[in-house]
Scaffold this active site. Structure first.
Site, PDB file in Angstrom:
ATOM      1  N   ASP A   9       0.871  -1.175   0.000  1.00  0.00           N
ATOM      2  CA  ASP A   9       0.000   0.000   0.000  1.00  0.00           C
ATOM      3  C   ASP A   9       0.914   1.233   0.000  1.00  0.00           C
ATOM      4  OD1 ASP A   9      -2.239   1.757   0.539  1.00  0.00           O
ATOM      5  OD2 ASP A   9      -1.540   1.803   2.622  1.00  0.00           O
ATOM      6  N   ASP A  11      -0.298   5.138   0.800  1.00  0.00           N
ATOM      7  CA  ASP A  11      -0.616   6.175   1.792  1.00  0.00           C
ATOM      8  C   ASP A  11      -0.652   5.602   3.202  1.00  0.00           C
ATOM      9  OD1 ASP A  11      -1.003   8.420   0.012  1.00  0.00           O
ATOM     10  OD2 ASP A  11      -2.732   7.306  -0.735  1.00  0.00           O
TER      11      ASP A  11
HETATM   12  C1  XBP Z   1      -5.496   6.047   0.255  1.00  0.00           C
HETATM   13  C2  XBP Z   1      -6.643   6.923   0.133  1.00  0.00           C
HETATM   14  C3  XBP Z   1      -6.600   7.986  -0.830  1.00  0.00           C
HETATM   15  C4  XBP Z   1      -5.793   9.192  -0.478  1.00  0.00           C
HETATM   16  C5  XBP Z   1      -6.086  10.277  -1.452  1.00  0.00           C
HETATM   17  O1  XBP Z   1      -5.902   4.814   0.796  1.00  0.00           O
HETATM   18  O2  XBP Z   1      -7.627   6.761   0.790  1.00  0.00           O
HETATM   19  O3  XBP Z   1      -7.916   8.422  -1.000  1.00  0.00           O
HETATM   20  O4  XBP Z   1      -6.151   9.679   0.795  1.00  0.00           O
HETATM   21  O5  XBP Z   1      -5.837   9.913  -2.748  1.00  0.00           O
HETATM   22  P1  XBP Z   1      -4.926   3.544   0.781  1.00  0.00           P
HETATM   23  P2  XBP Z   1      -6.684  10.522  -3.942  1.00  0.00           P
HETATM   24  O6  XBP Z   1      -3.705   3.909   1.561  1.00  0.00           O
HETATM   25  O7  XBP Z   1      -5.688   2.466   1.482  1.00  0.00           O
HETATM   26  O8  XBP Z   1      -4.660   3.203  -0.656  1.00  0.00           O
HETATM   27  O9  XBP Z   1      -7.094  11.904  -3.538  1.00  0.00           O
HETATM   28  O10 XBP Z   1      -5.749  10.505  -5.111  1.00  0.00           O
HETATM   29  O11 XBP Z   1      -7.890   9.646  -4.139  1.00  0.00           O
HETATM   30 MG    MG Z   2      -2.989   3.164   3.455  1.00  0.00          MG
END
Ligand code: XBP
Ligand code: MG
Length: 253
Positions: A9, A11
């Site tokens: 993953d 973020d």
């Molecule tokens: C990541 C997210 C994303 C980011 C924003 O989740 O929830 O929505 O916060 O990205 P994960 P965008 O770590 O579970 O993949 O604004 O580009 O959607």
């Molecule tokens: Mg995440």
């Protein structure tokens, strides 16, 4: 049966991009568009229940700003989101967010050990490129055989679609891989694809439920900065190495 691949993953797992990247970019985008919305860290913590930036904006309007009126909410959310992505990429270009402890080291060790690597995230592809290119160099994008990001699949996490998509592209089965996640939406998504998961928590996810996780750590650790084992079997390892991953794999996969 042997461990073949690591799926990451982005973020919250590779870097604290939510607090220091996405939240900052959302607020700057609101300001630039003349909206008087300001998302506090506390509110953002709640908004993170919904993955995907555009869906998060619409969730905010429904749950926390229902008096706001606009005749095209979808269009507005899309415009804000496009601007927010540009701002986010600019922040990454300035080096706003470093990788979390142990991430770069583990990438190098995994590559040296011949493990295949991929990314499975709900964030926009440009955001992944910007983070990787600015922390590791543009050539590091090639370290990942597959980058599954954004809306290549119809349903975002917690749906398992992105992990199924990555496994299919890599022609691998879940039993050949380990996933790395930081959130309950992430582990639900990985588990839907039958993947075993190593969790590194962060300030937004420390109280999440991680049913079925192989292990829960504060971070991947470094030789001079051991991880804290929050839940999981005792181990002699003090930082996550390929050998430690093999140990987990032998026990759980
Ligand atoms: C990541 C997210 C994303 C980011 C924003 O989740 O929830 O929505 O916060 O990205 P994960 P965008 O770590 O579970 O993949 O604004 O580009 O959607
Ligand atoms: Mg995440």
């Amino acid at each position: 049966m042997a461990l073949q691949a690591l799926i990451f993953d982005v973020d919250g797992t590779l870097a604290n991009t939510e607090r220091d990247g996405h939240l900052v970019a959302f607020n700057l985008a609101f300001e630039e568009m003349g909206l008087d919305w300001v998302w506090s860290n506390e509110l953002y913590h709640k908004l993170l229940d919904v993955t995907g930036g555009q869906l998060r904006i619409k969730y905010y309007l429904k749950e926390y700003n229902s008096e706001f009126q606009h005749d095209d909410i979808d269009g507005l959310a899309a415009s804000i989101h496009a601007l927010k992505t540009k701002i986010y990429v600019r922040l990454m270009d300035k080096g706003a967010v470093p990788l979390r402890p142990g991430v770069e080291r583990l990438f190098h060790e995994a590559r040296a050990a011949g493990l295949r690597m991929a990314i499975a995230t709900t964030t926009t592809p440009a955001n992944v490129d910007a983070l990787i290119a600015n922390t590791l160099g543009r050539e590091a994008l090639d370290w990942f055989e597959v980058i599954g990001a954004g809306n290549v699949v119809p349903k975002l996490k917690p749906a398992g679609d992105i992990y199924h998509w990555v496994l299919e592209k890599m022609n691998l089965e879940a039993k050949d891989c380990i996933a790395f996640e930081d959130s309950c939406n992430g582990i639900i998504s990985a588990a839907d694809a039958n993947l075993k998961t190593l969790i590194t928590i962060n300030e937004y996810t420390e109280s999440h439920q991680f049913d079925g996780a192989m292990v829960i750590l504060n971070n991947l650790g470094e030789p001079n900065k051991p991880f804290i084992l929050i839940e999981g079997d005792d181990t002699d390892a003090t930082y996550v190495t390929v050998d430690y991953l093999k140990e987990l794999y032998a026990k759980h996969c």
